[in-house]
Design a protein around this motif. Structure first.
Motif, PDB file in Angstrom:
ATOM      1  N   GLU A 152      48.985   5.594  87.372  1.00  0.00           N
ATOM      2  CA  GLU A 152      49.204   6.681  88.320  1.00  0.00           C
ATOM      3  C   GLU A 152      50.674   7.079  88.342  1.00  0.00           C
ATOM      4  O   GLU A 152      51.008   8.263  88.415  1.00  0.00           O
ATOM      5  CB  GLU A 152      48.757   6.256  89.715  1.00  0.00           C
ATOM      6  CG  GLU A 152      48.931   7.351  90.759  1.00  0.00           C
ATOM      7  CD  GLU A 152      48.456   6.909  92.126  1.00  0.00           C
ATOM      8  OE1 GLU A 152      48.645   7.676  93.080  1.00  0.00           O
ATOM      9  OE2 GLU A 152      47.909   5.805  92.230  1.00  0.00           O
TER      10      GLU A 152
ATOM     11  N   SER B 108      51.837   9.491  85.499  1.00  0.00           N
ATOM     12  CA  SER B 108      51.343  10.859  85.430  1.00  0.00           C
ATOM     13  C   SER B 108      52.469  11.830  85.720  1.00  0.00           C
ATOM     14  O   SER B 108      53.260  11.648  86.626  1.00  0.00           O
ATOM     15  CB  SER B 108      50.213  11.069  86.450  1.00  0.00           C
ATOM     16  OG  SER B 108      49.892  12.439  86.523  1.00  0.00           O
TER      17      SER B 108
ATOM     18  N   LYS C  40      44.628   9.031  89.755  1.00  0.00           N
ATOM     19  CA  LYS C  40      45.679   9.859  90.345  1.00  0.00           C
ATOM     20  C   LYS C  40      45.514   9.980  91.855  1.00  0.00           C
ATOM     21  O   LYS C  40      46.266  10.706  92.508  1.00  0.00           O
ATOM     22  CB  LYS C  40      45.680  11.249  89.718  1.00  0.00           C
ATOM     23  CG  LYS C  40      46.133  11.281  88.269  1.00  0.00           C
ATOM     24  CD  LYS C  40      46.127  12.698  87.726  1.00  0.00           C
ATOM     25  CE  LYS C  40      46.610  12.738  86.291  1.00  0.00           C
ATOM     26  NZ  LYS C  40      46.617  14.102  85.730  1.00  0.00           N
TER      27      LYS C  40
END
Length: 255
Positions: free
Chosen positions: A37, A40, A135
């Protein structure tokens, strides 16, 4: 390799992932957040983000230039793969590999391409759902996996993953509807495959959410009998704190 290089050239990337083994969500990628995450680079404002990195390109009407690029990509695939379904599987496999590497945006792009090639490829939606989940986009993850289930309603592992998302959403929302959805999916999964240990573990989790601890233990032991490696010992501790194991297996320190 030469033929595939044509496709990768259109994508603006290099074929650096050949020879790797494809991996699948419930088998090797649990639906829990990881350090992926943090890696990203997608902006929270989707208008500022590259459409390549947004599931299904944001599901917005494409520009003439984008359509032209899609046509060039599809033409290259038609020339270099046996058919579009084969090409779609290839790009979905690359997507799973990028998820394993924590490259969520690149994975999203590959799954988008897989879906462009074959709108019925459940793996494309499955992968997009995992990207969304990692995410922190829970509702979008459910929506993507639901699209996958619509394409392949006989995939027990896919049903389990979607049920897992509903269980997690229930933990946050407290809405009974979320658990109802999870149970419906898991009951379908059991009917499809009575030997899937993961399904029984998820049923145990769902029953725990309803405070049905006897049923939770029952499903947990069904899971144990099928595959002890699937057991979640953190969950066993939580369940034991609510009610002792009626069979005494975990109370006595066995297994």
């Amino acid at each position: 390799m030469r033929a595939l290089f044509v496709v990768w050239t259109i994508l603006g990337v290099f074929p650096n992932v050949f020879g790797q083994t494809s991996q699948f969500v419930s088998q090797t990628h649990p639906l829990t957040k990881s350090n992926a995450e943090a890696r990203s680079t997608v902006a929270k404002d989707s208008d500022k983000a590259s459409l390549h990195c947004i599931p299904l390109w944001g599901e917005k009407k494409k520009t003439a230039q984008q359509i032209k690029q899609d046509e060039a990509f599809l033409k290259a695939c038609d020339e270099n793969f046996g058919n579009r379904a084969e090409a779609s599987r290839f790009f979905a496999e690359r997507g799973w590999e990028y998820i394993a590497e924590g490259e969520l945006d690149t994975a999203c792009y590959r799954f988008n391409l897989a879906q462009l090639l074959n709108t019925k490829n459940s793996d494309a939606y499955w992968g997009l759902g995992v990207v969304c989940h990692q995410k922190g986009q829970g509702a979008e993850a459910i929506r993507m996996l639901s699209k996958g289930v619509a394409c392949d309603s006989a995939n027990s592992m896919l049903l389990d993953d979607l049920a897992t998302l509903y269980i997690q959403q229930h933990q946050q929302s407290g809405q009974a509807h979320d658990l109802d959805e999870a149970f419906a999916l898991l009951n379908r999964s059991v009917q499809l495959d009575t030997t899937n240990a993961t399904t029984y573990l998820k049923l145990a989790l769902a029953e725990y959410q309803r405070n049905n601890f006897d049923k939770a233990w029952e499903h947990l032991h069904q899971c144990r009998q099928l595959d002890v490696q699937v057991l979640d010992f953190n969950f066993i501790e939580q369940l034991s704190a609510k009610q002792a194991d009626p069979k005494g297996v975990f109370n006595s320190g066995k297994e």
